[in-house]
Design an enzyme around this catalytic site. Structure first.
Site, PDB file in Angstrom:
ATOM      1  N   ALA A  78      57.054  22.245 -15.614  1.00  0.00           N
ATOM      2  CA  ALA A  78      56.957  20.920 -16.254  1.00  0.00           C
ATOM      3  C   ALA A  78      55.496  20.640 -16.575  1.00  0.00           C
ATOM      4  CB  ALA A  78      57.541  19.854 -15.325  1.00  0.00           C
TER       5      ALA A  78
ATOM      6  N   GLU B 232      55.716  27.109 -25.800  1.00  0.00           N
ATOM      7  CA  GLU B 232      54.884  28.178 -25.212  1.00  0.00           C
ATOM      8  C   GLU B 232      53.715  28.535 -26.136  1.00  0.00           C
ATOM      9  OE1 GLU B 232      55.509  29.901 -22.235  1.00  0.00           O
ATOM     10  OE2 GLU B 232      57.503  29.163 -21.734  1.00  0.00           O
ATOM     11  N   GLY B 233      53.129  27.512 -26.725  1.00  0.00           N
ATOM     12  CA  GLY B 233      52.025  27.726 -27.665  1.00  0.00           C
ATOM     13  C   GLY B 233      52.580  27.837 -29.062  1.00  0.00           C
TER      14      GLY B 233
ATOM     15  N   ARG C 129      55.261  33.477 -22.301  1.00  0.00           N
ATOM     16  CA  ARG C 129      55.123  34.013 -23.655  1.00  0.00           C
ATOM     17  C   ARG C 129      55.626  35.449 -23.733  1.00  0.00           C
ATOM     18  NH1 ARG C 129      49.146  31.220 -24.356  1.00  0.00           N
ATOM     19  NH2 ARG C 129      49.999  29.148 -24.782  1.00  0.00           N
TER      20      ARG C 129
ATOM     21  N   GLU D 204      53.842  16.758 -22.082  1.00  0.00           N
ATOM     22  CA  GLU D 204      54.106  15.320 -21.947  1.00  0.00           C
ATOM     23  C   GLU D 204      54.436  14.749 -23.323  1.00  0.00           C
ATOM     24  OE1 GLU D 204      50.746  13.620 -19.948  1.00  0.00           O
ATOM     25  OE2 GLU D 204      51.244  14.648 -18.062  1.00  0.00           O
TER      26      GLU D 204
ATOM     27  N   GLY E 203      75.099  35.057 -47.350  1.00  0.00           N
ATOM     28  CA  GLY E 203      75.443  34.099 -48.404  1.00  0.00           C
ATOM     29  C   GLY E 203      76.004  32.819 -47.816  1.00  0.00           C
TER      30      GLY E 203
ATOM     31  N   ASP F 172      51.216  32.740 -19.966  1.00  0.00           N
ATOM     32  CA  ASP F 172      51.132  34.175 -20.303  1.00  0.00           C
ATOM     33  C   ASP F 172      52.473  34.857 -20.035  1.00  0.00           C
ATOM     34  OD1 ASP F 172      48.475  33.909 -20.953  1.00  0.00           O
ATOM     35  OD2 ASP F 172      47.710  34.823 -19.106  1.00  0.00           O
TER      36      ASP F 172
ATOM     37  N   GLN G  79      70.689  34.664 -45.632  1.00  0.00           N
ATOM     38  CA  GLN G  79      70.686  34.966 -47.062  1.00  0.00           C
ATOM     39  C   GLN G  79      71.628  36.143 -47.367  1.00  0.00           C
ATOM     40  OE1 GLN G  79      69.059  32.812 -48.713  1.00  0.00           O
ATOM     41  NE2 GLN G  79      69.287  33.576 -50.794  1.00  0.00           N
TER      42      GLN G  79
ATOM     43  N   ILE H  41      61.285  19.788 -21.329  1.00  0.00           N
ATOM     44  CA  ILE H  41      61.292  20.693 -20.184  1.00  0.00           C
ATOM     45  C   ILE H  41      62.639  21.420 -20.129  1.00  0.00           C
ATOM     46  CG2 ILE H  41      60.993  20.862 -17.687  1.00  0.00           C
ATOM     47  CD1 ILE H  41      58.552  19.747 -19.350  1.00  0.00           C
TER      48      ILE H  41
END
Lengths: 403, 259
Positions: free
Chosen positions: A124, A365-366, A245, A127, A341, A242, A338, A157
């Site tokens: 957490a 996560e960034g 990610r 914010e 279709g 880290d 795509q 979160i």
């Protein structure tokens, strides 16, 4: 250089693939439509040992290496992103942070039940007013004797309403300059008095998952639940990112593969202008891009996992994996629609879910923008990784498998 | 009790099977434990969990057979043997059964042999019966439950799935059985099992180790061809009213001798 996976890796991969295909794939569409988690999914992941996968056996885990965590993330996101999110937050943000930064007592108290799947963990940090500028979060932790008093609100979160514990970062020094030095991390029991939490409705994707908010109102957290030193919260949080990610990037490989497999199957069957659409050059271009991006994302995450196994710093590689992988996954899902279709626009096929699920990963996560800046700064020499006071333990099979 | 489960490695169920130059091929599709054998491994594990003992797996084949063996070990089997001999390159069902029977004898003190109902590649479903015949043991097919298993009294009761009906019968041990999918859903390998399986050294027995001469194959494969492609024609029946369309459809079905 050895690109082969071990027998152990392959067997885990197959086991997780079987689990996701047999138990999740038949239900995910229904629960995605209902905006509800699949009942019992966390318990099943715990029973199978997935919630302790890259944690040493002596802490209740399975003692597998960090590459296995990546492989599992890929297999889970192949079926649905919500499953991989569990690995990202429970394992990446919470459990591995305790392994990295926790004291032996904290590992015994919190890591063991998390690794055994008896408890579920989350992270957490974000914010309502602070995401990318994390150093300026407003939530506070005020020390009073043997406890810290936490106040504030955390937003977006994952597993907010499902988790038992969360790694929570709050501001302990409102006057710190620069502000990131005023942050401190805690492991918080989310059943504590003063905590209220709820789910966020109306999300674009990960609808079969749980994303929510947690409010802290005078929540007492014992001093012994502090993770790292006071003022070290920013570093603790960044190291958690880290790992998060890494799992997000590895999961993106799964989403690309899912989009590719669905597209190949459809392109072989669907006929226009007298032939299967797979023979049309502009369809081939999309398929080729997915195949390329899958291999690239996979190599990136396997390299990151290898660095983790070696005990080397992987901040740069995890950022690159996450940035490249999630953007490639979004492109793959977009192209998959795509190729399908009008059918791809309907939830009769899975690709529209892949598309919706892929979008959030470019923000959490960034965001892609943050990772762009990070990678540019590494390349320009404006950024480098200073050693941390403690590093994530490397993977040592003898030590990790010891009872 | 000791239960032996003969297992086979087969191409993944999603593999595209082709015939090229007179040989069956599945390209680079992965090899897996025959899915029917997973039910046999599961049943054997449940029996030893209930009555004590060990599960051993045996497979005839080259190193690829290790894929099947390791999966069974990861599920919980404790022992494994691979049988490989160049003389078995063209073994048919009967020859394979003789080899398996010899392996069961060599393993010693075997109470039961659990097979999957058939392998998804050859699909003959005959190896279990031939093995029972070679061992001289009773055979019970398509077992969906063992209401009683009494290793000390050397008898067991088996419930068989026969279409929509069930048949219960009693037989002496040792015996050879095939396990139906109704028995139980096969478990996933555990992480502990995976670790053990990936490190397991699986002994290899040759025909000489089994005291056998190369069993002569009775079946030859003079030619292998793909089944002919089915031509499907679609015809839209038109008409002014549903009744007219239905009447035309009935005429067509009678003409095609479907009705």
């Amino acid at each position: 250089m050895d690109f082969r996976l071990t027998d152990e890796h392959r067997m885990v991969q197959q086991m997780v693939r079987d689990f996701a295909q047999k138990e999740i794939a038949p239900l995910v569409k229904e629960y995605d439509r209902k905006h509800e988690p699949i009942p019992g999914v966390l318990e099943r992941m715990g029973e199978l040992g997935l919630l302790g996968i890259s944690i040493p056996v002596r802490y209740g885990g399975q003692g597998m290496d960090y590459i296995t965590l990546g492989l599992v993330s890929e297999e889970l996101e192949y079926v649905d992103s919500t499953l991989r999110v569990v690995m990202s937050v429970h394992m990446g943000l919470c459990a591995l942070s305790i392994l990295h930064w926790g004291t032996e007592a904290q590992k015994q108290k919190f890591l063991v039940p998390l690794a055994k799947g008896e408890k579920v963990g989350a992270g957490a940090f974000t914010e309502p007013g602070h995401g990318s500028d994390f150093a300026r979060i407003q939530g506070t932790a005020r020390r009073e004797g043997d406890v810290y008093i936490l106040n504030g609100e955390k937003m977006w979160i994952s597993l907010a309403t499902k988790a038992d514990y969360a790694l929570v970062t709050m501001r302990t020094d409102p006057h710190a300059d620069p502000p990131h030095r005023g942050l401190t991390a805690f492991i918080v029991d989310l059943h504590s008095p003063g905590i209220t939490r709820g789910d966020i409705k109306g999300k674009l994707g990960v609808r079969a998952g749980s994303t929510g908010w947690i409010a802290f109102q005078n929540v007492e957290v014992p001093v012994e639940n502090r993770i790292g030193e006071e003022g070290e919260g920013f570093k603790v949080t960044m190291s958690a990112f880290d790992r998060g990610r890494y799992t997000v990037g590895a999961g993106a490989a799964g989403l690309i593969r899912a989009a590719l497999d669905a597209s190949v199957a459809y392109a072989r069957e669907r006929r226009t202008f007298g032939q299967p659409i797979g023979h049309h050059q502009l369809i081939k271009e999309k398929i080729a891009r997915m195949a390329r991006d899958y291999e690239m994302t996979r190599l990136l995450y396997l390299h990151t996992g290898w660095l983790m196994n070696q005990g080397q710093r992987f901040t740069r590689q995890a950022s690159l994996t996450k940035w490249f992988g999630t953007e490639a996954a979004f492109r793959a899902a977009h192209d998959a629609i795509q190729i399908h279709g009008a059918y791809g626009y309907s939830d009769e096929y899975d690709v529209e879910r892949f598309f919706r699920n892929s979008r959030g990963a470019m923000i959490y996560e960034g965001s892609s923008e943050i990772h762009t800046l990070i990678q540019a700064d590494y390349a320009l020499g404006y950024r480098y990784d200073k050693p941390l006071r403690k590093e994530l333990p490397p993977y040592d099979p003898d030590e990790w498998l010891a009872e | 009790m000791k239960i032996v489960v003969p297992v086979k490695v087969v191409p993944d169920t999603a593999a595209t099977i082709k015939v090229e130059d007179g040989r069956v091929t599945w390209g680079d599709a992965p090899l897996v434990l025959n899915p029917w054998d997973e039910f046999a491994v599961e049943a054997a594990l449940q029996m030893v969990e209930k009555h004590g003992g060990t599960v051993a797996v045996v497979s005839v084949g080259d190193e690829h057979a290790l894929e099947a063996i390791r999966k069974a070990l990861a599920m919980g089997a404790k022992e494994a043997v691979r049988i490989h001999d160049p003389a078995l390159a063209h073994a048919d069902v009967r020859a394979t059964a003789q080899v398996l029977a010899a392996a069961v004898r060599k393993m010693g003190d075997v109470d039961m042999v659990f097979f999957g109902r058939q392998a998804i590649d050859g699909d003959t479903g005959l190896t279990p019966m031939y093995t029972a015949r070679a061992l001289g043991w009773p055979f019970v097919g398509l077992v969906s439950a063992f209401p009683e298993m009494d290793p000390a009294g050397r008898t067991f009761t088996a419930e068989r799935s026969v279409g929509e009906a069930k048949q219960t019968l009693r037989a002496p041990m040792p015996a050879v059985v095939t396990i139906a999918k109704e028995f139980a859903e096969p478990r996933y390998p555990s992480f502990m099992g995976i670790r053990k399986a990936s490190r397991a050294k699986v002994p290899v027995w040759s025909l000489a180790d089994l005291g056998l001469d190369a069993p002569a194959a009775k079946v030859r494969w003079p030619e292998i061809t793909m089944p002919p492609k089915r031509e499907v024609k679609v015809e839209f029946i038109e008409g002014e009213t549903p009744r007219e369309i239905a009447e035309k459809l009935v005429d067509k079905l009678i003409e095609a001798k479907v009705l």
